[in-house]
Design a protein around this motif. Structure first.
Motif, PDB file in Angstrom:
ATOM      1  N   SER A 266     -39.666 112.412  30.277  1.00 34.60           N
ATOM      2  CA  SER A 266     -38.976 112.451  31.575  1.00 34.60           C
ATOM      3  C   SER A 266     -39.579 113.518  32.488  1.00 34.60           C
ATOM      4  O   SER A 266     -39.778 113.284  33.680  1.00 34.60           O
TER       5      SER A 266
ATOM      6  N   SER B 251     -37.673 111.339  24.511  1.00 34.24           N
ATOM      7  CA  SER B 251     -37.766 110.938  25.920  1.00 34.24           C
ATOM      8  C   SER B 251     -37.672 112.131  26.881  1.00 34.24           C
ATOM      9  O   SER B 251     -38.035 112.006  28.055  1.00 34.24           O
TER      10      SER B 251
ATOM     11  N   TYR C 231     -40.314 102.228  22.043  1.00 35.67           N
ATOM     12  CA  TYR C 231     -38.905 101.959  21.742  1.00 35.67           C
ATOM     13  C   TYR C 231     -38.754 100.604  21.044  1.00 35.67           C
ATOM     14  O   TYR C 231     -38.037 100.482  20.046  1.00 35.67           O
TER      15      TYR C 231
ATOM     16  N   VAL D  79     -43.567 103.837  26.895  1.00 41.68           N
ATOM     17  CA  VAL D  79     -42.261 104.195  26.326  1.00 41.68           C
ATOM     18  C   VAL D  79     -41.512 102.947  25.880  1.00 41.68           C
ATOM     19  O   VAL D  79     -40.893 102.922  24.809  1.00 41.68           O
TER      20      VAL D  79
END
Length: 260
Positions: free
Chosen positions: A202, A198, A228, A224
């Motif tokens: 980010s 991540s 996940y 994302v």
């Protein structure tokens, strides 16, 4: 950790994580398709709505917008859609993972059909788990972590064994007994891996936010969330397969015969 009754066998963290990734890799179109449709798109739509409506609404100055139906209605609808979609996704990907690990080739349609057929009980499982974990984490966090580990294979137990909702919780507790610390380490490794992955996301997200491209920001958020979701479901199903083999001597290839 207690040894298995089948000799000195023990819960193998590496094997669980490896099987989860191999399953996703060998069925990448199926997993990505289900995850994007059931997790990615709902998250994208909610994120894009929030970015465009909240970011551009002048009533945010005095906060009045947050007390209007225009704000809460889309959020409640999105939450409802998210709950239903997540229930379908959990059951669909669990079924796909167990099928793949047992040597079968999962197909999009049949796996999705399993998920749709189990919407209500899966929502019930989610509600019961949510209430239990909220109470557990409110009691100084540790009880919540323990419950999370005890119930870590509720979904695969329910989907694969065709048992009742409450029985699935008892079944998960029995299967995880003696292996919970290793399950905890497995989940911790996966969460750390997700956190590492991540970091570049980010930075990318921050860069796109700076450009004002709200569409791409929401798109990345949806992708994302899909990644996940499918990874966590695959790992939980892989944990379940490992526990069945460890505690009951049932090889992955035999699980489909039991399901049938």
């Amino acid at each position: 950790m207690a040894d298995s009754e089948f000799g000195e066998a023990r819960f193998e963290i590496g094997a669980v994580i490896s099987r989860a990734f191999e399953t996703i890799g060998s069925n990448i179109v199926l997993f990505c398709g289900l995850a994007l449709v059931l997790a990615g798109i709902p998250q994208f739509l909610l994120g894009f709505w929030q970015a465009t409506n909240i970011g551009l609404n002048a009533n945010l100055v005095d906060g009045s917008y947050f007390f209007t139906s225009a704000y809460w209605t889309p959020i409640l609808v999105a939450m409802l859609v998210g709950v239903v979609a997540n229930a379908i996704l959990q059951a669909s990907l669990t079924r796909a993972t167990v099928m793949s690990l047992s040597g079968e080739t999962p197909q999009f349609g049949p796996c999705l059909a399993v998920g749709i057929s189990l919407i209500l009980p899966m929502i019930g499982i989610g509600i019961l788990m949510g209430i239990g974990l909220i109470v557990g984490f409110a009691l100084l966090i540790v009880p919540g972590i323990i419950l999370w580990l005890v119930w870590s294979v509720v979904t695969p137990a329910y989907v694969q064994e065709k048992i009742g909702v409450l029985e699935a919780f008892s079944r998960s507790a029995a299967l995880t007994s003696g292996s919970r610390w290793r399950i905890f380490l497995t989940m911790l490794i996966v969460l750390v891996l997700i956190w590492v992955l991540s970091i570049p996301v980010s930075f990318l997200n921050a860069a796109m936010t700076a450009t004002g491209n709200l569409f791409l920001v929401a798109l990345v958020g949806g992708a994302v969330n899909a990644l996940y979701s499918m990874l966590m479901v695959a790992v939980q199903a892989s944990v379940y397969v490992e526990l069945r083999q460890l505690k009951e001597g049932i090889a992955p290839s035999d699980l489909e015969a039991i399901f049938a």
